[in-house]
Enzyme design. Structure first.
Site, PDB file in Angstrom:
ATOM      1  N   ASP A  77     120.393  71.182 -27.140  1.00 18.12           N
ATOM      2  CA  ASP A  77     120.827  70.140 -26.205  1.00 18.12           C
ATOM      3  C   ASP A  77     120.338  68.745 -26.572  1.00 18.12           C
ATOM      4  OD1 ASP A  77     118.232  71.005 -25.603  1.00 18.12           O
ATOM      5  OD2 ASP A  77     118.364  70.280 -23.543  1.00 18.12           O
ATOM      6  N   SER A 111     118.896  74.973 -23.846  1.00 14.62           N
ATOM      7  CA  SER A 111     118.139  74.293 -24.896  1.00 14.62           C
ATOM      8  C   SER A 111     118.333  74.928 -26.274  1.00 14.62           C
ATOM      9  CB  SER A 111     116.663  74.270 -24.498  1.00 14.62           C
ATOM     10  OG  SER A 111     115.930  73.515 -25.396  1.00 14.62           O
ATOM     11  N   HIS A 112     117.235  75.342 -26.890  1.00 14.26           N
ATOM     12  CA  HIS A 112     117.250  75.870 -28.255  1.00 14.26           C
ATOM     13  C   HIS A 112     117.591  77.350 -28.283  1.00 14.26           C
ATOM     14  CE1 HIS A 112     113.533  76.335 -26.168  1.00 14.26           C
ATOM     15  NE2 HIS A 112     113.306  77.422 -26.888  1.00 14.26           N
ATOM     16  N   LYS A 169     112.966  64.177 -22.733  1.00 16.03           N
ATOM     17  CA  LYS A 169     112.586  63.974 -24.120  1.00 16.03           C
ATOM     18  C   LYS A 169     113.853  63.725 -24.912  1.00 16.03           C
ATOM     19  CE  LYS A 169     112.025  68.929 -25.015  1.00 16.03           C
ATOM     20  NZ  LYS A 169     111.897  69.687 -23.769  1.00 16.03           N
ATOM     21  N   ASP A 209     117.314  67.384 -27.067  1.00 12.64           N
ATOM     22  CA  ASP A 209     116.101  66.710 -26.604  1.00 12.64           C
ATOM     23  C   ASP A 209     114.895  66.956 -27.503  1.00 12.64           C
ATOM     24  OD1 ASP A 209     115.769  69.321 -25.806  1.00 12.64           O
ATOM     25  OD2 ASP A 209     115.471  68.887 -23.667  1.00 12.64           O
TER      26      ASP A 209
END
Ligand code: G16
Length: 543
Positions: free
Chosen positions: A279, A113-114, A376, A281
């Site tokens: 990513d 992710s982040h 999301k 979302d």
């Protein structure tokens, strides 16, 4: 082609967290580490022989190597076909879209992710089900159990598959189809939004900036905003994905997306700004000198859903994670819709969407989405805002202040203390638990405590129970202080404090959130001993 069974032994700590298994790249690079986890997934998901698997990731360091490993293991394990994004790239919402569109059995998404990327940074992997959504706890726990007793994994020996161009090839009788990373997702977006109205908006004197933060959304945003919707070239900042995300931390919030924040809070600022994460979302929405909290963003999108073609017929209900502010609840109540409060983690929304109970979902952690996929979706949220702005022909700030005037304002902030010693972090939460009884009825920051608890959730669809999902101090007027440990970090513990107070009086809705919540911020420290135990005098990140 010969299938090899490779002997292996279990690694400790392969339990998926809030969103899959996230560890340092170096951990994943240990011999057999990735293979053990992938085989454990394959051993826990039922009969997939001859079925299709989707594989893609956010392009971070180790993405390509991991993709090749998975392709060979999938062929050895009996999948009939793998759909893989070109160059191994699929944003998380795009992966969800592809799983659903092509009726795949499931998918493996490679992302942390982040979290920052690079040889010294983070990598991650998670399994998504055939509905396109993250595996529920029953599956992730089964995978974890399997990682504890694994003795072998299966793979084949063959050359790496060329992922640089779209097309079909075969390894060990399994088809590998390299697909355009963007096309299916862009087509889905076009089916939901009024692209003509947004095109007109972008052709007017309205100006926007989008920061892809050198992560996966670059190609998606460039195709959708610049090529399809006609935004001027350069609208997408940092649009070329890099394996180390340009050395940055692609978390779309006021701290890490500072380049975009400087533009939106600078001279001659554009009307609208947005950013997405590693990513793709997460999303952050900004107006000219104006920040929209993710909790408010969900509430505004739901309240204005009828302006968006894909939701014109109405929405079934709204869900939010427990720490997310109650702003969406007020919209649901006014619209006569059901509203669900789930633990943190997008996986908890899947059952509600599959069962038709909710259409839109959101989390304070910059996540917003709907039942168009089961993740999301950052760009979806940005398109919602553009569609609403095109229809209402007013500013972001005006939309939010009108919303507060109608529904009241939920002042909201999250304070994160990152990299805290794990024992100290556990003690912070325990200190509050120890006062569950004595706090009730007392006043904190001028408000009366109504109750305290450890949040527990019973899934209304399958009856599964998730306990210990956050320590809550709940006030009589609906205000809240919540303490929780993050389930996505890769080193030490991260303590999250969520602060919320409700203000119905329009004359008092214009304060800075930190000022409005100052009493709660001090009270949270008093009752938990947070700063003393963590050795910190301020949060690492405030959102
Ligand atoms: C993940 C989950 C989200 C969750 C977020 C923060 O997001 O998918 O549901 O809200 O982590 O979780 P935590 O508070 O446990 O760190 P992402 O974008 O990191 O995949």
């Amino acid at each position: 082609m010969l299938i090899h069974s490779i002997a292996t032994t279990p690694f400790e700590g392969q339990r998926p967290g809030t969103s899959g298994l996230r560890k340092k790249v170096k951990v994943f690079q240990q011999e057999h580490y990735l293979e053990n986890f992938v085989q454990s997934v394959f051993d826990s998901i039922g009969d997939y022989s001859g079925q299709t698997l989707v594989v893609g990731g956010d392009g971070r360091f180790y993405n390509l190597e991991a993709t090749q490993t998975i392709l060979k293991m999938a062929a050895a394990s009996g999948f009939g076909k793998v759909l893989v994004g070109q160059n191994g790239i699929l944003s998380t919402p795009a992966a969800s879209c592809v799983i659903r569109k092509y009726n795949a059995y499931g998918g493996l998404i490679l992302s942390a992710s982040h979290n920052p990327a690079g040889p010294e940074e983070d990598f991650g992997i998670k399994y998504n089900m055939g509905n396109g959504g993250p595996a529920p706890e029953s599956v992730t726990e089964a995978v974890f159990e399997q990682t504890g007793k694994i003795e072998w994994y299966q793979t084949i020996q063959c050359d790496d598959v060329d992922l640089s161009s779209t097309g079909t090839t075969e390894i060990a009788g399994m088809t590998v189809e390299v697909i355009d990373s963007v096309a299916d997702y862009a087509e889905l977006m076009q089916s939901l939004f009024d692209f003509d109205a947004i095109r007109d908006l972008l052709a007017s004197d309205f100006r926007m900036a989008f920061d892809a933060m050198h992560a996966v959304t670059g190609p998606y945003a460039t195709t959708i905003f610049e090529d399809m919707l006609g935004a001027p070239k350069g609208t997408v900042m940092n649009g070329v994905p890099k394996t180390d995300f340009g050395g940055g931390h692609p978390d779309p919030n006021l701290t890490y997306a500072h380049e975009l924040v400087d533009v939106l809070y600078g001279e001659d600022a554009p009307d609208f700004g947005a950013a997405s994460d590693g990513d793709g979302d997460r999303n952050m929405i900004l107006g000219n000198h104006f920040f929209v909290t993710p909790s408010d963003s969900l509430a505004v999108i739901a309240a204005n859903a009828e302006l968006i073609p894909g939701y014109k017929a109405g929405i079934a209900g709204i869900a939010r994670s427990m720490p997310t502010s109650g702003a969406a609840d007020r919209v649901a109540e006014a619209m006569g819709l059901s509203c669900y409060e789930t633990p943190t983690g997008w996986k908890f929304f899947g059952n509600l969407m599959d069962d038709g109970k909710v259409t839109m979902c959101g989390e304070e952690s910059f996540g917003t989405g709907s039942n168009h996929v089961r993740e999301k979706d950052g760009l979806w949220a940005v398109l919602c805002w553009l569609n609403i702005l095109a229809a209402r022909k007013t500013s972001v700030e005006a939309i939010i202040t009108e919303h507060w005037a109608k529904f009241g304002r939920n002042y909201y902030s999250r304070h994160d203390y990152e990299g805290v010693d794990s024992a100290a972090a556990t003690q912070v939460l325990q200190n509050v638990r120890d006062q569950f009884v004595s706090l009730c009825g007392t006043e904190l920051a001028g408000r009366t405590v109504a109750s305290c608890d450890d949040f527990s959730y019973t899934d209304p669809v399958d009856g599964s129970v998730s306990e210990n999902q956050g320590v809550r101090v709940l006030f009589e007027d609906g205000s809240r202080i919540i303490f929780r440990l993050s389930g996505t970090g890769t080193s030490g513990a991260t303590i999250r404090i969520y602060l919320e107070s409700f203000e119905a009086d329009t004359g008092k809705q214009g304060m800075d959130a930190q000022d409005a919540l100052a009493g709660f911020i001090a009270a949270a420290d008093d009752i938990s001993g947070l700063q003393k135990l963590s050795g910190r005098d301020k949060p690492t990140v405030i959102t």
